[in-house]
Design a protein around this motif. Structure first.
Motif, short mmCIF file in Angstrom:
data_model
loop_
_atom_site.label_atom_id
_atom_site.label_comp_id
_atom_site.label_asym_id
_atom_site.label_seq_id
_atom_site.Cartn_x
_atom_site.Cartn_y
_atom_site.Cartn_z
N ARG A 5 0.84 -1.19 0.00
CA ARG A 5 0.00 0.00 0.00
C ARG A 5 0.88 1.24 0.00
N ALA A 6 0.37 2.27 -0.60
CA ALA A 6 1.09 3.55 -0.60
C ALA A 6 1.08 4.12 0.82
N ASP A 7 2.15 4.73 1.18
CA ASP A 7 2.26 5.37 2.50
C ASP A 7 1.32 6.58 2.51
N PRO A 8 0.35 6.63 3.43
CA PRO A 8 -0.62 7.73 3.44
C PRO A 8 -0.10 9.03 4.07
N ARG A 9 1.10 9.00 4.62
CA ARG A 9 1.63 10.18 5.29
C ARG A 9 2.11 11.23 4.29
N THR A 10 2.07 12.47 4.73
CA THR A 10 2.52 13.60 3.92
C THR A 10 3.92 13.98 4.36
N ASP A 11 4.88 13.91 3.46
CA ASP A 11 6.25 14.30 3.79
C ASP A 11 6.33 15.79 4.06
N SER A 17 9.75 26.86 4.35
CA SER A 17 10.16 27.82 5.38
C SER A 17 10.32 27.06 6.70
N GLU A 18 10.91 27.74 7.67
CA GLU A 18 11.06 27.11 8.98
C GLU A 18 9.71 26.70 9.53
N ARG A 19 8.72 27.56 9.45
CA ARG A 19 7.38 27.28 9.96
C ARG A 19 6.77 26.08 9.22
N ALA A 20 6.83 26.10 7.90
CA ALA A 20 6.26 25.00 7.11
C ALA A 20 6.97 23.68 7.42
N THR A 21 8.27 23.75 7.62
CA THR A 21 9.04 22.54 7.93
C THR A 21 8.65 21.98 9.29
N LEU A 22 8.60 22.84 10.31
CA LEU A 22 8.22 22.37 11.65
C LEU A 22 6.80 21.81 11.66
N LEU A 23 5.86 22.53 11.06
CA LEU A 23 4.48 22.04 11.02
C LEU A 23 4.37 20.78 10.17
N PHE A 25 6.73 18.45 9.86
CA PHE A 25 7.22 17.33 10.66
C PHE A 25 6.24 16.95 11.77
N LEU A 26 5.56 17.93 12.36
CA LEU A 26 4.54 17.61 13.36
C LEU A 26 3.42 16.80 12.72
N THR A 27 2.95 17.23 11.58
CA THR A 27 1.90 16.49 10.86
C THR A 27 2.35 15.08 10.52
N TYR A 28 3.56 14.95 10.03
CA TYR A 28 4.10 13.64 9.66
C TYR A 28 4.14 12.71 10.88
N GLN A 29 4.59 13.22 12.02
CA GLN A 29 4.67 12.38 13.22
C GLN A 29 3.27 12.00 13.72
N ARG A 30 2.32 12.92 13.65
CA ARG A 30 0.94 12.59 14.02
C ARG A 30 0.39 11.50 13.10
N THR A 153 9.10 22.17 18.37
CA THR A 153 10.18 21.18 18.33
C THR A 153 9.96 20.12 19.40
N HIS A 154 9.52 20.52 20.56
CA HIS A 154 9.27 19.56 21.64
C HIS A 154 8.12 18.62 21.27
N LEU A 155 7.06 19.14 20.67
CA LEU A 155 5.95 18.27 20.24
C LEU A 155 6.44 17.23 19.22
N ILE A 156 7.26 17.67 18.28
CA ILE A 156 7.81 16.74 17.29
C ILE A 156 8.63 15.67 17.99
N GLU A 157 9.45 16.07 18.94
CA GLU A 157 10.29 15.12 19.69
C GLU A 157 9.43 14.12 20.46
N GLU A 158 8.38 14.60 21.11
CA GLU A 158 7.49 13.70 21.86
C GLU A 158 6.87 12.65 20.94
N TYR A 159 6.32 13.11 19.82
CA TYR A 159 5.71 12.17 18.87
C TYR A 159 6.74 11.19 18.33
N ALA A 160 7.91 11.68 17.94
CA ALA A 160 8.93 10.81 17.35
C ALA A 160 9.35 9.74 18.34
#
Length: 175
Positions: A5-11, A17-23, A25-30, A153-160
Motif C-alpha cells: 500500500r502507498a504510504d498515506p503520510r505527507t512528507d 520555510s522554517e514554519r512550514a518545515t516544523l508544522l 514534521f509535526l503532521t508527519y509524526q501525528r 520542536t518539543h511536540l515533534i520530539e514527543e511524537y517521534a
C-alpha cells in the motif's frame, strides 16, 4: 506477490520555510501514530504487549492528547482546562485503564473517546499554531519562558519518541 500500500503520510516540505518545515514534521509524526493505530480493533489498541508494562497504542494516543493539551491549550493559549488524563498523583494515568476483554462495549467506548479527544486536541493545536509567530514566547510553568519554535520542536520530539514505542507495540500485535 504481496501488494504494497502507498504510504498515506505527507512528507514535510524539503525546502519549506522554517514554519512550514516544523508544522510538516509535526503532521508527519501525528500521521505516523495514526498509521500505527490503523486497522486495529479496540482490543488490539488496548493490548499491553510487554507485561507488566502498561504501555499500549491507545495509551500513547491518550498521552499525546495530554501533551498537545498542555503545550498548546494550556501553555500557549493560557487555558485553565484540566488535563484529560494526567494528574499529579498518578502521572502515568494515561496508560492505566481497565482492560477487561469481556466488556467489549466499554473497551470500544474508551478507544473511541480517546481517539476523539486526540483528534480534538490536534485540531485545537492546529488552529492556535496557524496564527502565532515562532518567536512568540510564553511562560510554561517550571519550564520557564519558551518560544513557539521550542514548543513545536518539543511536540515533534514527543511524537517521534513515542512513535518508536508504537513501532514495537505494533510489531508485537502483528506478530
Amino acid at each position: 506477490m504481496t501488494e504494497t500500500r502507498a504510504d498515506p503520510r505527507t512528507d514535510p516540505p524539503p525546502r519549506g520555510s522554517e514554519r512550514a518545515t516544523l508544522l510538516g514534521f509535526l503532521t508527519y509524526q501525528r500521521q505516523t501514530l495514526a498509521l500505527k493505530c490503523s486497522g486495529l480493533n479496540h482490543s488490539a489498541l488496548m493490548s499491553r504487549s510487554v507485561p507488566p508494562s502498561t504501555l499500549s497504542l491507545i495509551g500513547l494516543v491518550r498521552h499525546l492528547s495530554d501533551i498537545e493539551r498542555f503545550w498548546i491549550r494550556r501553555a500557549l493559549s493560557g487555558s485553565t482546562d484540566a488535563p484529560l488524563y494526567w494528574c499529579e498523583d498518578s502521572p502515568d494515568i494515561d496508560f492505566v485503564f481497565p482492560c477487561v476483554p469481556e466488556q467489549a462495549e466499554a473497551e470500544a467506548l474508551l478507544v473511541r473517546s480517546s481517539m476523539d479527544a486526540w483528534e480534538s486536541e490536534m485540531a485545537y493545536s492546529d488552529a492556535v499554531l496557524s496564527h502565532v509567530g515562532l518567536d512568540d514566547a510564553v511562560s510554561a510553568g517550571r519550564h520557564g519562558v519558551l518560544s513557539v519554535r521550542w514548543i513545536l520542536t518539543h511536540l515533534i520530539e514527543e511524537y517521534a519518541r513515542h512513535n518508536g514505542h508504537a513501532d514495537l507495540l505494533r510489531e508485537c500485535i502483528d506478530g
